[in-house]
Scaffold this motif. Structure first.
Motif, PDB file in Angstrom:
ATOM      1  N   HIS A   1       9.523   0.570   4.372  1.00 29.56           N
ATOM      2  CA  HIS A   1       9.214   0.369   2.951  1.00 29.56           C
ATOM      3  C   HIS A   1      10.490   0.490   2.115  1.00 29.56           C
ATOM      4  CE1 HIS A   1       4.958   2.058   3.948  1.00 29.56           C
ATOM      5  NE2 HIS A   1       4.927   0.739   3.956  1.00 29.56           N
TER       6      HIS A   1
ATOM      7  N   SER B   1       3.011   1.544   8.723  1.00 29.64           N
ATOM      8  CA  SER B   1       2.085   2.635   8.370  1.00 29.64           C
ATOM      9  C   SER B   1       1.025   2.773   9.459  1.00 29.64           C
ATOM     10  CB  SER B   1       1.396   2.340   7.042  1.00 29.64           C
ATOM     11  OG  SER B   1       2.338   2.182   6.026  1.00 29.64           O
ATOM     12  N   THR B   2       0.569   1.637   9.976  1.00 35.66           N
ATOM     13  CA  THR B   2      -0.466   1.668  11.018  1.00 35.66           C
ATOM     14  C   THR B   2       0.037   2.478  12.214  1.00 35.66           C
ATOM     15  OG1 THR B   2      -1.150  -0.505  10.307  1.00 35.66           O
ATOM     16  CG2 THR B   2      -1.943   0.190  12.467  1.00 35.66           C
TER      17      THR B   2
ATOM     18  N   ARG C   1       0.104   6.122  11.367  1.00 35.78           N
ATOM     19  CA  ARG C   1      -1.259   6.665  11.319  1.00 35.78           C
ATOM     20  C   ARG C   1      -1.767   6.914  12.735  1.00 35.78           C
ATOM     21  NH1 ARG C   1      -2.185   3.077   6.628  1.00 35.78           N
ATOM     22  NH2 ARG C   1      -2.747   1.399   8.032  1.00 35.78           N
TER      23      ARG C   1
ATOM     24  N   ILE D   1       8.513  -0.221  12.883  1.00 37.79           N
ATOM     25  CA  ILE D   1       7.868   0.820  12.066  1.00 37.79           C
ATOM     26  C   ILE D   1       6.783   0.182  11.188  1.00 37.79           C
ATOM     27  CG2 ILE D   1       9.681   0.618  10.252  1.00 37.79           C
ATOM     28  CD1 ILE D   1       8.119   3.968  11.022  1.00 37.79           C
TER      29      ILE D   1
ATOM     30  N   GLY E   1       7.557  -8.656   2.385  1.00 39.24           N
ATOM     31  CA  GLY E   1       8.027  -8.667   3.772  1.00 39.24           C
ATOM     32  C   GLY E   1       7.635  -9.939   4.519  1.00 39.24           C
TER      33      GLY E   1
ATOM     34  N   THR F   1      11.433  -4.781   8.603  1.00 44.40           N
ATOM     35  CA  THR F   1      12.151  -3.850   9.479  1.00 44.40           C
ATOM     36  C   THR F   1      11.345  -3.693  10.773  1.00 44.40           C
ATOM     37  OG1 THR F   1      12.884  -2.681   7.519  1.00 44.40           O
ATOM     38  CG2 THR F   1      13.158  -1.540   9.632  1.00 44.40           C
TER      39      THR F   1
ATOM     40  N   HIS G   1       7.604   4.998   4.633  1.00 41.32           N
ATOM     41  CA  HIS G   1       8.562   5.061   5.746  1.00 41.32           C
ATOM     42  C   HIS G   1       9.802   4.228   5.439  1.00 41.32           C
ATOM     43  CE1 HIS G   1       7.031   1.077   6.813  1.00 41.32           C
ATOM     44  NE2 HIS G   1       5.804   1.562   6.870  1.00 41.32           N
TER      45      HIS G   1
ATOM     46  N   ASP H   1       6.229 -10.410   7.192  1.00 41.39           N
ATOM     47  CA  ASP H   1       4.917 -10.452   7.857  1.00 41.39           C
ATOM     48  C   ASP H   1       3.928 -11.284   7.023  1.00 41.39           C
ATOM     49  OD1 ASP H   1       5.522  -8.190   6.222  1.00 41.39           O
ATOM     50  OD2 ASP H   1       3.633  -7.239   6.751  1.00 41.39           O
TER      51      ASP H   1
ATOM     52  N   THR I   1       0.851  -1.197   0.000  1.00 37.13           N
ATOM     53  CA  THR I   1       0.000   0.000   0.000  1.00 37.13           C
ATOM     54  C   THR I   1       0.891   1.252   0.000  1.00 37.13           C
ATOM     55  OG1 THR I   1      -1.658  -1.215   1.264  1.00 37.13           O
ATOM     56  CG2 THR I   1      -1.845   1.170   1.269  1.00 37.13           C
ATOM     57  N   TYR I   2       1.999   1.168   0.741  1.00 35.94           N
ATOM     58  CA  TYR I   2       2.970   2.266   0.863  1.00 35.94           C
ATOM     59  C   TYR I   2       2.317   3.572   1.324  1.00 35.94           C
ATOM     60  CZ  TYR I   2       5.597  -1.204  -1.643  1.00 35.94           C
ATOM     61  OH  TYR I   2       6.178  -2.390  -2.006  1.00 35.94           O
TER      62      TYR I   2
HETATM   63  N1  CTP Z   1       7.397  -3.645   5.258  1.00 32.72           N
HETATM   64  C1  CTP Z   1       8.614  -3.950   5.844  1.00 32.72           C
HETATM   65  N2  CTP Z   1       8.908  -3.437   7.081  1.00 32.72           N
HETATM   66  C2  CTP Z   1       8.018  -2.657   7.741  1.00 32.72           C
HETATM   67  C3  CTP Z   1       6.783  -2.335   7.150  1.00 32.72           C
HETATM   68  C4  CTP Z   1       6.501  -2.858   5.888  1.00 32.72           C
HETATM   69  O1  CTP Z   1       9.433  -4.663   5.285  1.00 32.72           O
HETATM   70  N3  CTP Z   1       8.333  -2.213   8.938  1.00 32.72           N
HETATM   71  C5  CTP Z   1       7.080  -4.224   3.951  1.00 32.72           C
HETATM   72  C6  CTP Z   1       5.861  -5.126   3.952  1.00 32.72           C
HETATM   73  O2  CTP Z   1       6.182  -6.420   4.430  1.00 32.72           O
HETATM   74  C7  CTP Z   1       5.493  -5.130   2.483  1.00 32.72           C
HETATM   75  C8  CTP Z   1       5.842  -3.697   2.046  1.00 32.72           C
HETATM   76  O3  CTP Z   1       6.722  -3.183   3.047  1.00 32.72           O
HETATM   77  O4  CTP Z   1       6.318  -6.027   1.780  1.00 32.72           O
HETATM   78  C9  CTP Z   1       4.638  -2.813   1.915  1.00 32.72           C
HETATM   79  O5  CTP Z   1       3.855  -2.975   3.094  1.00 32.72           O
HETATM   80  P1  CTP Z   1       2.607  -2.097   3.548  1.00 32.72           P
HETATM   81  O6  CTP Z   1       1.520  -3.017   3.915  1.00 32.72           O
HETATM   82  O7  CTP Z   1       2.341  -1.056   2.542  1.00 32.72           O
HETATM   83  O8  CTP Z   1       3.239  -1.378   4.846  1.00 32.72           O
HETATM   84  P2  CTP Z   1       2.882  -1.481   6.394  1.00 32.72           P
HETATM   85  O9  CTP Z   1       3.703  -0.480   7.103  1.00 32.72           O
HETATM   86  O10 CTP Z   1       3.010  -2.913   6.854  1.00 32.72           O
HETATM   87  O11 CTP Z   1       1.349  -1.036   6.370  1.00 32.72           O
HETATM   88  P3  CTP Z   1       0.136  -1.311   7.384  1.00 32.72           P
HETATM   89  O12 CTP Z   1       0.600  -0.909   8.740  1.00 32.72           O
HETATM   90  O13 CTP Z   1      -0.970  -0.450   6.829  1.00 32.72           O
HETATM   91  O14 CTP Z   1      -0.193  -2.787   7.274  1.00 32.72           O
END
Ligand code: CTP
Length: 448
Positions: free
Chosen positions: A17, A120-121, A124, A118, A93, A115, A14, A95, A9-10
């Motif tokens: 990403h 997006s949630t 936010r 950190i 990732g 990583t 951060h 997850d 979703t990016y």
């Molecule tokens: N990602 C990562 N390390 C993080 C956050 C995200 O490696 N700390 C990776 C995810 O595993 C994915 C990509 O970045 O491969 C895009 O993930 P996205 O879902 O957009 O980011 P999140 O921060 O995980 O978003 P949300 O909190 O909304 O789930």
């Protein structure tokens, strides 16, 4: 050339990403980044994405790490993309560990360590003001609201108000919420917004009191059942700079919004008829739905749904309206309503004691739209034409009880100070209340 593909979703881009994109790129010579559309995110239950698709694309582009950016719109697209772009490696990732093993049939699948610390949630939540909501009323709708609010970020359900002590204490024991049965001013002073799900004939008084206390209001249907009172509330809300919204859930549901947009583009030509029904056959006659003193009846319970579709498509400037109703216990257990416009017609059937098929058909000069029952929870519809080969089916998901979409819109409107009423306008709500009022005053009514 070794091609790598990754998706996300990016939102609020951060360093997690960026780390992921860097390592994905290092796996090959050419990196394709798939970015999810706003509607696909909604379907997947991500209701609070902050950046829109264009902003998210721009953020990824600016990292300089993507050789190509594509848009992910539907489930199953990854397989199509891998074949189409002749991808060698799918990276994502950790997850998602195991989740995309089904792609191993098409290319190599690599899960890269995520990583820590950190997301997006997290961002936010950090940057976001939390909206404290109090619920007025502690019946069936209050329970549903509480459940659905869990799916929307930035919301805390703070407390509940009900002057009936016994009902309140049962609800508070079950939910752990703080309860108020008197002193409304203290209740309002602790919250930013309220959801009104009290008996129908109390909506106006509660909404007025809330607005006067500077509280944003999401009010259940029927709104006030009186167009003058509704207009007064909207004027007051503008003066007090608070959001006033009608909790007519269909209006905020993604599939219904898309259906309306499609019709406006002329896919079925000029609309000449809208036909919609909603019936909920109840057999417990002690329910408030059958009580005249509590404003029960098919029209008060169900008419806002078909009226929403009719007004969204044909507008509120109708010329004639007629009701045909079957009464029992002094409430209408069935009503058929016929509405005439200058160049179109509309009709609906609502019932509590009579069952009808709850579908909707919108007829136009080039074709028609068929929405099967229960159309007010739209997750599928079909555009139908004389030449059946031209028919087109549209599928969506409708999550849970569907209240999460209206809650999300309410919260986003509060956070952005947005009073644009994109989904349901004051004019439409006033027109609905005006129709209900004339029905309750038994105007243009034939008893059958
Ligand atoms: N990602 C990562 N390390 C993080 C956050 C995200 O490696 N700390 C990776 C995810 O595993 C994915 C990509 O970045 O491969 C895009 O993930 P996205 O879902 O957009 O980011 P999140 O921060 O995980 O978003 P949300 O909190 O909304 O789930």
């Amino acid at each position: 050339m070794k091609k790598v593909i990754t998706y996300g979703t990016y939102d609020l881009l951060h360093y997690g990403h960026i780390n992921l994109l860097k390592r994905a790129k290092e796996l090959g010579d050419y990196l394709i980044v798939g970015i999810t559309t706003d509607s696909f995110d909604l379907e997947r239950g991500k209701l609070n994405v902050r950046n829109n698709l264009m902003e998210r694309i721009e953020a990824v582009r600016q990292t300089g790490l993507a050789d190509q950016i594509i848009i992910e719109e539907y489930q199953g697209q990854k397989i199509d993309d891998i074949k189409k772009y002749e991808v060698d490696i799918f990276a994502i990732g950790s997850d998602w560990e195991g989740h995309f093993d089904y792609l191993k049939e098409y290319c190599k699948v690599v899960y890269l360590p995520r990583t820590e610390g950190i997301s997006s949630t997290m961002l936010r939540n950090e940057n976001q003001r939390t909206i404290k909501i109090g619920i007025i009323g502690s019946g069936r709708m209050a329970k549903r609201f509480l459940e659905e609010a869990k799916h929307v970020n930035a919301v805390v359900i703070d407390s509940v108000f009900n002057p009936i002590h016994e009902d309140l204490s049962i609800f508070c024991t079950e939910t752990g919420l703080r309860g108020y049965s008197d002193n409304m001013n203290i209740f309002f002073s602790n919250i930013d917004a309220c959801y009104i799900a009290s008996p129908h004939n109390t909506h106006y008084d509660y909404a007025k009191c809330a607005i006067n206390n500077g509280c944003h209001v999401l009010c259940e249907i029927p709104f006030t059942m009186n167009n003058e009172q509704t207009e007064e509330l909207f004027e007051l809300s503008i003066k007090r700079k608070v959001i006033l919204m009608c909790a007519l859930k269909t209006a905020y549901c993604p599939a219904f919004s898309h259906l309306i947009n499609l019709i406006k583009t002329g896919v079925i030509g000029d609309v000449v008829d809208v036909e919609a029904s909603v019936s909920t056959l109840l057999d417990d006659f002690s329910l408030r739905e059958f009580s005249a003193s509590q404003c029960g009846g098919s029209m008060t319970e169900n008419s806002y749904f078909p009226l929403l579709a009719i007004f969204r498509i044909l507008g509120v400037a109708y010329e004639q309206i007629h009701f045909f109703s079957k009464f029992n216990w002094n409430v209408d257990i069935y009503t058929k309503c016929i509405i005439a416009y200058k160049k179109a017609t509309a009709s609906f059937k609502v019932g509590l004691g009579i069952k009808t098929e709850g579908n909707m058909i919108i007829s136009g000069t080039k074709g028609y739209v068929y929405v099967p029952s229960p159309w007010w929870k739209t997750d599928f519809f079909e555009l139908c034409y004389e030449d059946r080969n031209c028919n087109k089916k549209y599928f969506y998901s409708y999550e849970g009880d569907g209240l999460r979409y209206e809650i999300r819109e309410f919260v986003v409107s509060i956070l952005n100070g947005d009073i644009s009423q994109r989904y349901l306008t004051m004019k439409e709500i006033v027109a609905m209340d005006s129709i209900l009022r004339s029905f309750l005053e038994k105007q243009n009514l034939v008893k059958i």
